[in-house]
Design an enzyme around this catalytic site. Structure first.
Site, short mmCIF file in Angstrom:
data_model
loop_
_atom_site.label_atom_id
_atom_site.label_comp_id
_atom_site.label_asym_id
_atom_site.label_seq_id
_atom_site.Cartn_x
_atom_site.Cartn_y
_atom_site.Cartn_z
N GLY A 10 66.47 33.42 11.12
CA GLY A 10 67.81 32.86 11.30
C GLY A 10 68.90 33.85 10.94
N VAL A 12 71.64 33.83 8.52
CA VAL A 12 71.78 34.23 7.11
C VAL A 12 70.47 34.75 6.53
CG1 VAL A 12 72.26 33.39 4.77
CG2 VAL A 12 73.73 32.66 6.67
N THR A 35 65.71 27.13 15.56
CA THR A 35 67.08 27.57 15.85
C THR A 35 67.25 29.08 15.65
OG1 THR A 35 67.80 27.12 13.57
CG2 THR A 35 68.13 25.35 15.20
N GLY A 36 66.20 29.74 15.19
CA GLY A 36 66.27 31.19 14.96
C GLY A 36 66.01 31.96 16.25
N ASP A 56 55.72 26.37 10.83
CA ASP A 56 56.66 25.30 10.50
C ASP A 56 56.50 24.97 9.01
OD1 ASP A 56 57.95 22.89 10.12
OD2 ASP A 56 57.01 21.87 11.82
N SER A 75 66.49 25.61 7.88
CA SER A 75 67.06 24.30 8.30
C SER A 75 67.97 24.56 9.49
CB SER A 75 67.90 23.69 7.17
OG SER A 75 68.58 22.54 7.67
N TYR A 145 71.99 16.01 8.16
CA TYR A 145 72.09 17.31 7.48
C TYR A 145 72.57 17.11 6.04
CZ TYR A 145 73.60 22.21 6.81
OH TYR A 145 73.79 23.50 6.36
N LYS A 149 70.25 17.64 2.66
CA LYS A 149 70.55 18.66 1.64
C LYS A 149 70.77 18.02 0.28
CE LYS A 149 70.64 22.55 4.17
NZ LYS A 149 69.77 23.70 3.94
P1 NAD Z 1 70.01 29.48 11.36
O1 NAD Z 1 69.73 28.31 12.24
O2 NAD Z 1 70.43 30.75 12.00
O3 NAD Z 1 68.74 29.80 10.45
C1 NAD Z 1 67.85 28.82 10.02
C2 NAD Z 1 66.45 29.30 10.35
O4 NAD Z 1 65.51 28.32 9.87
C3 NAD Z 1 66.19 29.44 11.86
O5 NAD Z 1 65.64 30.70 12.13
C4 NAD Z 1 65.20 28.32 12.17
O6 NAD Z 1 64.35 28.62 13.25
C5 NAD Z 1 64.48 28.19 10.83
N1 NAD Z 1 63.83 26.90 10.64
C6 NAD Z 1 64.40 25.66 10.69
N2 NAD Z 1 63.48 24.71 10.45
C7 NAD Z 1 62.30 25.36 10.22
C8 NAD Z 1 60.99 24.93 9.91
N3 NAD Z 1 60.68 23.63 9.79
N4 NAD Z 1 60.02 25.86 9.73
C9 NAD Z 1 60.30 27.18 9.83
N5 NAD Z 1 61.54 27.65 10.13
C10 NAD Z 1 62.53 26.75 10.32
O7 NAD Z 1 71.10 28.99 10.29
P2 NAD Z 1 71.90 29.80 9.17
O8 NAD Z 1 73.33 29.59 9.41
O9 NAD Z 1 71.36 31.14 9.01
O10 NAD Z 1 71.53 28.92 7.88
C11 NAD Z 1 70.52 29.31 6.97
C12 NAD Z 1 70.54 28.34 5.79
O11 NAD Z 1 71.80 28.37 5.13
C13 NAD Z 1 70.30 26.88 6.19
O12 NAD Z 1 69.50 26.25 5.22
C14 NAD Z 1 71.69 26.29 6.18
O13 NAD Z 1 71.68 24.90 5.92
C15 NAD Z 1 72.36 27.08 5.06
N6 NAD Z 1 73.82 27.12 5.25
C16 NAD Z 1 74.39 27.97 6.16
C17 NAD Z 1 75.78 27.98 6.32
C18 NAD Z 1 76.46 28.91 7.30
O14 NAD Z 1 77.69 28.90 7.37
N7 NAD Z 1 75.75 29.75 8.02
C19 NAD Z 1 76.57 27.12 5.56
C20 NAD Z 1 75.95 26.26 4.67
C21 NAD Z 1 74.58 26.27 4.49
#
Ligand code: NAD
Ligand code: UDP
Length: 314
Positions: A10, A12, A35-36, A56, A75, A145, A149
């Site tokens: 993903g 972050v 979503t990655g 997963d 997530s 969501y 969380k």
């Molecule tokens: P993102 O969707 O780019 O990354 C999330 C990654 O998790 C994806 O690669 C997805 O494929 C993977 N994933 C989801 N469910 C899975 C599962 N069951 N098994 C294996 N992999 C799984 O999102 P992001 O923005 O990089 O967010 C990363 C984390 O930071 C998340 O937990 C998100 O809630 C938290 N977060 C992000 C933000 C932001 O602004 N980016 C803000 C608040 C919280």
């Protein structure tokens, strides 16, 4: 150290993997690509100490060896993702958190939960301090969501209190930077893609709602700093630089030279009206402070999306 990062493909989490590798650790990233994107692993895959497992994490994953640190980052995270994937989102907060806490307990690893400013919902307290309990609609479109969380935070605290697992909880505020998916629906990729294509930027509602944007390298420094600190309570990590979505749209149009202007679209339900972190706790506990000025972050982000456009991926 040997470190497990869930969601490693993903936005972050892939930057977090880079930082941990820079520090000389061994990193095992797990992702199911819900979503990655594989593109985020292109550079990581060739780095010494990095390995990737496609799986997963809502079910227990067989991973040999022992981990010193577990970062649970997996997530769906964008409003359109979690509305399309309600159950995957609920189970990423519940089942996945449980299995990764179990693994941390078994290994004696320190566990960090990626939580969110969404636990504050549409906040009645501004800026948001960690002792504010929030204002969340438990059955609204965002609840899959927000409540997942909140449950994940409760589960993390229960493992700490009852099983003695060393835990950390980071409440991440809006973050932007390279490796966001252009079509993930979040405002920064949406505005950058629209501006580069010469289209009007879609401002939802009248654009008076606010967010506070953190550049991704600042965020991962904060997440890493929290993990290595002694702070057991939840901790905000975000940039207090607050702006309206209308100001953001005007800024992106100015920066990219886009002359197509702005169109207004309906405001999604339960869209928080304002959001800004109080970061006193992070400052005091591990000396964290955002470093990257907004203009610099925007410039790097626009360059990333321009690169995608040149590759025909925008
Ligand atoms: P993102 O969707 O780019 O990354 C999330 C990654 O998790 C994806 O690669 C997805 O494929 C993977 N994933 C989801 N469910 C899975 C599962 N069951 N098994 C294996 N992999 C799984 O999102 P992001 O923005 O990089 O967010 C990363 C984390 O930071 C998340 O937990 C998100 O809630 C938290 N977060 C992000 C933000 C932001 O602004 N980016 C803000 C608040 C919280
Ligand atoms: N937003 C917008 N236009 C878009 C996408 C989002 O005006 O094309 C608004 C959205 O309504 C919200 C803000 O930008 O008020 C941030 O939305 P995002 O989905 O990025 O994050 P979140 O709402 O989860 O903070």
């Amino acid at each position: 150290m040997r470190i497990l990062v869930s969601g490693g493909a993903g936005f972050v989490p892939s930057h977090l993997c880079d930082r941990l590798l820079d520090q000389g650790h061994e990193v095992v990233a797990v992702d199911n690509f819900v979503t990655g994107h594989r593109r985020n692993l292109e550079v990581l895959s060739s780095r010494p100490g990095f390995s990737f497992v496609q799986a997963d994490v809502t079910v227990p994953v067989e991973l040999p060896g022992r981990f010193d640190r577990v970062y649970h980052m997996a997530s769906p995270a964008s409003p359109i993702d979690y509305v399309e994937l309600p159950f995957a989102t609920l189970y990423a907060g519940s089942d996945a958190t449980r299995h990764l806490l179990d693994r941390s307990r078994k290994d004696g690893a320190r566990f960090l939960l990626a939580s969110t400013s969404e636990v504050y919902g549409d906040p009645a307290v501004h800026p948001q301090t960690e002792d504010y309990w929030g204002n969340v609609n438990p059955i609204g479109v965002r609840s899959v969501y927000d409540e997942a969380k909140r449950f994940a935070e409760a589960l993390t605290m229960a493992y700490r209190r009852y099983h003695g697992v060393q835990t950390r909880i980071v409440r991440i505020f809006n973050t932007y930077g390279p490796r966001m998916r252009p079509n993930d629906g979040r405002v920064m990729p949406a505005f950058c893609s629209q501006a580069l294509r010469g289209e009007p930027l879609t401002v939802f509602g009248d654009g008076s709602q606010t967010r506070s944007y953190s550049y991704v390298s600042d965020l991962v420094a904060g997440i890493n700093g929290l993990m290595e600190s002694d702070l057991a309570e939840p901790c905000n990590v975000g940039n207090p630089h607050e702006m309206t979505m209308l100001e953001l749209a005007e800024h992106i149009n100015r920066f990219t030279g886009n002359r197509a202007g702005i169109v207004h679209k309906p405001l999604p339900s339960d869209d928080p009206t304002r959001r800004r972190p109080d970061i006193s706790r992070a400052r005091a506990a591990f000396g964290w402070e955002p470093q990257v000025p907004f203009d610099v972050g925007v410039s790097r982000t626009v360059e990333f999306f321009r690169g995608l456009m040149e590759r025909g991926e925008l």
